[in-house]
Write a protein that holds these residues in place. Structure first.
Motif, PDB file in Angstrom:
ATOM      1  N   GLY A  22      34.627  34.756  43.142  1.00 34.41           N
ATOM      2  CA  GLY A  22      33.568  34.698  43.161  1.00 34.41           C
ATOM      3  C   GLY A  22      32.266  35.000  44.175  1.00 34.41           C
ATOM      4  N   ARG A  23      32.389  33.965  44.341  1.00 36.33           N
ATOM      5  CA  ARG A  23      30.906  33.390  45.886  1.00 36.33           C
ATOM      6  C   ARG A  23      31.397  34.291  46.914  1.00 36.33           C
ATOM      7  N   TYR A  24      33.154  34.523  47.307  1.00 35.86           N
ATOM      8  CA  TYR A  24      33.548  35.908  48.336  1.00 35.86           C
ATOM      9  C   TYR A  24      33.072  36.832  47.997  1.00 35.86           C
ATOM     10  N   GLU A  38      24.989  38.537  38.898  1.00 34.46           N
ATOM     11  CA  GLU A  38      25.848  37.643  38.565  1.00 34.46           C
ATOM     12  C   GLU A  38      26.022  36.757  37.388  1.00 34.46           C
ATOM     13  N   THR A  39      26.502  36.391  36.715  1.00 38.66           N
ATOM     14  CA  THR A  39      26.468  35.725  35.258  1.00 38.66           C
ATOM     15  C   THR A  39      26.688  34.174  35.423  1.00 38.66           C
ATOM     16  N   MET A  40      26.151  33.471  34.651  1.00 38.32           N
ATOM     17  CA  MET A  40      26.090  32.556  34.885  1.00 38.32           C
ATOM     18  C   MET A  40      26.585  31.740  33.209  1.00 38.32           C
ATOM     19  N   LEU A  77      35.899  38.310  36.277  1.00 37.60           N
ATOM     20  CA  LEU A  77      36.409  37.306  37.263  1.00 37.60           C
ATOM     21  C   LEU A  77      36.364  36.183  36.053  1.00 37.60           C
ATOM     22  N   ALA A  78      35.299  36.090  34.992  1.00 36.20           N
ATOM     23  CA  ALA A  78      34.956  35.049  34.272  1.00 36.20           C
ATOM     24  C   ALA A  78      36.260  34.100  33.635  1.00 36.20           C
ATOM     25  N   ALA A  79      36.848  33.182  33.344  1.00 38.96           N
ATOM     26  CA  ALA A  79      38.047  32.978  33.098  1.00 38.96           C
ATOM     27  C   ALA A  79      38.140  31.483  32.845  1.00 38.96           C
ATOM     28  N   TYR A 214      40.892  37.176  51.818  1.00 37.73           N
ATOM     29  CA  TYR A 214      41.526  38.734  52.063  1.00 37.73           C
ATOM     30  C   TYR A 214      41.407  39.896  50.345  1.00 37.73           C
ATOM     31  N   VAL A 215      41.158  38.075  49.710  1.00 41.54           N
ATOM     32  CA  VAL A 215      41.764  38.597  47.718  1.00 41.54           C
ATOM     33  C   VAL A 215      40.331  39.675  47.200  1.00 41.54           C
ATOM     34  N   ALA A 216      39.352  39.153  48.272  1.00 34.49           N
ATOM     35  CA  ALA A 216      37.962  39.286  47.573  1.00 34.49           C
ATOM     36  C   ALA A 216      38.146  41.202  48.170  1.00 34.49           C
TER      37      ALA A 216
END
Length: 241
Positions: A22-24, A38-40, A77-79, A214-216
């Motif tokens: 998430g950060r990237y 963003e959710t936290m 992405l949350a998991a 790369y993924v981001a």
């Protein structure tokens, strides 16, 4: 379209935004001019217009966030992502039911974003001996993390005709900021401490490793793409022993 409409910023909701990936991704999206919300998960941090608390296991909390933000894009992405996590039920509460809550919140709010990118995992393929794996390979998960992601995918596919969803299956990836219970940071930390030995799991396997950047960037490109109602592997195609 009026000039005011043309300047309307793109609003992108990212769950799990403070995590490794998430950060990237958030940095990339901000760099492109997106307004990123963003959710936290934590209860202690104060909310801001771009940082909202979200217990993904709560349908009411999910609906509140969707109704508040009404995002153009959602990246989920949350998991629970560490295979060795100690409570098996958490994998299913967060990874399966949490994802369902998010989709149902969109339906309840009457909101259809341009695209929902939902992160699964290449772990769903299980222990495959083939040199290359494409998206048609059977799903044979061998742990709770993989099983929860496979169950999540099955449930998400039932929403393909209702929401513009893309499921991504990233293979292994690494980079700065990854937790030390993952393979590459663990090796690096042992090397940095000049440890004489290291304990690893099965070393008689080959893994595809990508750079998190790369993924981001792949996620970013997939958000922009016309692709929807399908599943996409994200990998380099090069295995490492």
């Amino acid at each position: 379209m009026s000039s005011a409409d043309a300047k309307q910023p793109i609003r992108t909701l990212v769950t799990g935004a403070s995590g490794f990936t998430g950060r990237y991704l958030v940095a990339n999206l901000l760099g492109r001019g997106h307004t990123v919300i963003e959710t936290m998960a934590g209860r202690n941090e104060p909310e801001t217009p771009t940082r909202l608390r979200l217990d993904i296991t709560s349908p009411d909390a999910c609906r509140r966030v969707i109704e508040t933000v009404r995002p153009d894009y959602i990246v989920h992405l949350a998991a629970i992502s560490f295979v060795g996590h100690n409570d098996p039920l958490d994998f299913y509460r967060v990874n399966v039911i949490g994802t369902l809550n998010l989709l149902e919140a969109c339906a309840a709010a009457g909101h259809t974003p341009r695209k929902l990118l939902i992160a699964s995992s290449a772990n769903v393929y299980g222990n495959v001996t083939s040199d290359a794996i494409d998206e048609t390979f059977p799903v044979t998960p061998v742990n709770h993390y993989a099983a929860s992601k496979a169950a999540m995918e099955t449930m998400v596919r039932t929403w393909f005709d209702r929401l513009p969803i893309l499921i991504v299956r990233p293979f292994n990836y690494t980079g700065r900021g990854q937790a030390s219970n993952f393979l590459v940071p663990k090796i690096v930390e042992h090397f940095a401490r000049r440890e004489p030995a290291i304990e690893l799991g099965n070393i008689d396997v080959a893994r595809d490793f990508s750079d998190v950047r790369y993924v981001a960037s792949a996620y970013e490109a997939l958000l922009d793409s016309e692709a929807a109602a399908e599943t996409v592997n994200v990998c380099t195609g090069t295995p490492y022993t």
